[in-house]
Enzyme design. Structure first.
Site, mmCIF file in Angstrom:
data_model
loop_
_atom_site.group_PDB
_atom_site.id
_atom_site.type_symbol
_atom_site.label_atom_id
_atom_site.label_comp_id
_atom_site.label_asym_id
_atom_site.label_seq_id
_atom_site.Cartn_x
_atom_site.Cartn_y
_atom_site.Cartn_z
ATOM 1 N N MET A 169 9.037 10.571 -2.137
ATOM 2 C CA MET A 169 8.269 10.969 -0.964
ATOM 3 C C MET A 169 7.366 9.811 -0.554
ATOM 4 O O MET A 169 7.465 8.716 -1.071
ATOM 5 C CB MET A 169 7.437 12.225 -1.276
ATOM 6 C CG MET A 169 8.263 13.376 -1.796
ATOM 7 S SD MET A 169 9.337 14.112 -0.552
ATOM 8 C CE MET A 169 8.248 15.384 0.094
ATOM 9 N N CYS A 170 6.500 10.091 0.354
ATOM 10 C CA CYS A 170 5.704 9.015 0.933
ATOM 11 C C CYS A 170 4.285 9.538 1.153
ATOM 12 O O CYS A 170 3.975 10.674 0.816
ATOM 13 C CB CYS A 170 6.275 8.600 2.285
ATOM 14 S SG CYS A 170 8.054 8.375 2.274
ATOM 15 N N GLN A 171 3.430 8.708 1.703
ATOM 16 C CA GLN A 171 2.126 9.201 2.144
ATOM 17 C C GLN A 171 1.835 8.702 3.551
ATOM 18 O O GLN A 171 2.270 7.618 3.946
ATOM 19 C CB GLN A 171 1.016 8.765 1.167
ATOM 20 C CG GLN A 171 1.083 9.523 -0.164
ATOM 21 C CD GLN A 171 -0.271 9.629 -0.873
ATOM 22 O OE1 GLN A 171 -1.329 9.323 -0.321
ATOM 23 N NE2 GLN A 171 -0.227 10.085 -2.116
ATOM 24 N N ASN B 212 6.424 12.064 6.389
ATOM 25 C CA ASN B 212 6.439 12.286 4.946
ATOM 26 C C ASN B 212 7.232 13.547 4.694
ATOM 27 O O ASN B 212 6.981 14.585 5.317
ATOM 28 C CB ASN B 212 5.003 12.413 4.413
ATOM 29 C CG ASN B 212 4.907 13.293 3.175
ATOM 30 O OD1 ASN B 212 4.297 14.353 3.222
ATOM 31 N ND2 ASN B 212 5.531 12.884 2.101
#
Lengths: 257, 257
Positions: B1-3, B108
């Site tokens: 995942m990401c932010q 995200n």
């Protein structure tokens, strides 16, 4: 007016030496201080830096001069505003997407009364004749080829025609790349050089900086540099002819397109 | 995942403090080290920086942390690859043009089997679910409103509907701006804070850095920061509700859209 710089190579190469000389013209050795920009293709991605400050004063230009970003296709521009105010949205190069590729464009020249209908997918964000010309070119290219990306040869034929059409409104020196090729149209003034084995020493025209390309290349490397005014004082640059479109792939001029 | 990180203000403001904490999560205090990016609106123009390196190692991220670029709308992203290889074209934020404005988007989350038909003017250059979602959103927005740019309220209504549709395929936390407003959709996790007079001290969660906002603002300033996980340890952050779309203009949440 403005100045153009572009690079096309057969292996990812940094542009620090050429950009160092070029950026000096953005407010030091020349008067193009109304913004600047540079775009580097990296694979299909693009690093796109624009700045409305003079290139000689810009911390971002300082980074580009000292941080080796390697690319096979680079387009740069220093601006002296003729049409459009000094602002970020009026800085070249401009970027748009077509057929799942980014297209990067920069222009030197002045187009008078060039106001084509831009009703489709490409509209200018800023107020320059240059961005209008780019949007028109992209719109007409999509109209001509539809939903399927054409070959580089077909794009070249199209560009020959549309560049002549646009150049009828004034001066249209331009650089365009889709990461596969670098297309360069000369209306009045452009020069290029192809550097390849055996590499030699080169000295900037705008500063007392020299580089021995033999020390920083391999014998297989080939690099074409295209620029408004020659960047070095001890190499043989070739002038473009007015009305000429040249296509660069893998660091050399493509013949027979 | 990401932010995700985004900022919306009523006066051009730099993001150095927030980005310093956020960038540490790109390979130091957290594992999001598969690239990063940030886009700043400046007038109608955009400064767009992307890098496939970890934010903690990137010379360009170092510049962003130390050079005060002032903007009313900023969108940033640090990536941990789920779909699509580590490459420049897969780094967020993504930029496209519509109605003569740039649109900047970051995502995200993870969308499963999201493969809409993208036959129009917006096609992905990279291979992420995120860029597919952005192109789909832009395509459908153009289809809905035609050639005339709609009001922010109409865009908000459209986004509520399309974000719910896309979120049915997985997680769709996203930030989107056209320089007039910042649109934020929460699928699972996002937080925000509105900083305004009287300003206080804030201390980063990811580093021992504090700032006295009272010393660097005027009483009229208002700044909204939106982020996946709160950036400071001594302020009250508000959680988004799942399924919520919030619109930020002039540093505050717009009511009644």
């Amino acid at each position: 007016m403005c100045q153009l710089l572009a690079m096309n190579c057969n292996t990812p190469t940094d542009i620090m030496f050429s950009f160092t000389g070029f950026a000096l013209r953005g407010g030091n050795t020349d008067e193009h201080k109304d913004g600047w920009g540079i775009a580097f293709f990296e694979g299909n991605g693009v690093r796109h830096f624009v700045d409305h400050q003079a290139a000689v004063d810009s911390p971002i230009a300082a980074l580009i001069k000292s941080y080796p970003i390697k690319s096979k296709n680079v387009i740069a521009h220093i601006r002296k505003a003729t049409q459009g105010v000094i602002s970020l949205e009026n800085c070249h190069p401009f970027v748009r997407e077509c057929w799942g590729r980014y297209w990067v464009f920069a222009h030197n020249g002045d187009l008078k009364d060039f106001d084509p209908e831009l009703a489709g997918a490409y509209r200018p964000v800023g107020s320059t004749d240059s961005e209008r010309a780019f949007c028109y070119l992209m719109q007409e290219m999509r109209k001509r080829f539809g939903e399927q990306a054409p070959s580089t040869a077909a794009i070249s034929d199209f560009l020959r025609q549309i560049c002549a059409e646009i150049a009828a409104y004034g001066t249209f020196n331009m650089t365009l790349s889709n990461s596969e090729a670098l297309f360069v149209h000369c209306s009045t003034k452009l020069h290029y050089i192809v550097r390849q084995y055996p590499f030699t020493m080169a000295t900037l025209s705008d500063d007392e900086i020299a580089i021995d390309f033999a020390a920083v290349t391999t014998p297989q490397d080939r690099v074409a540099i295209i620029v408004t005014e020659p960047l070095t004082c001890n190499e043989n640059w070739t002038s473009f002819l007015p009305g000429e479109l040249k296509i660069f792939i893998d660091g050399d001029v493509v013949r027979n397109t």
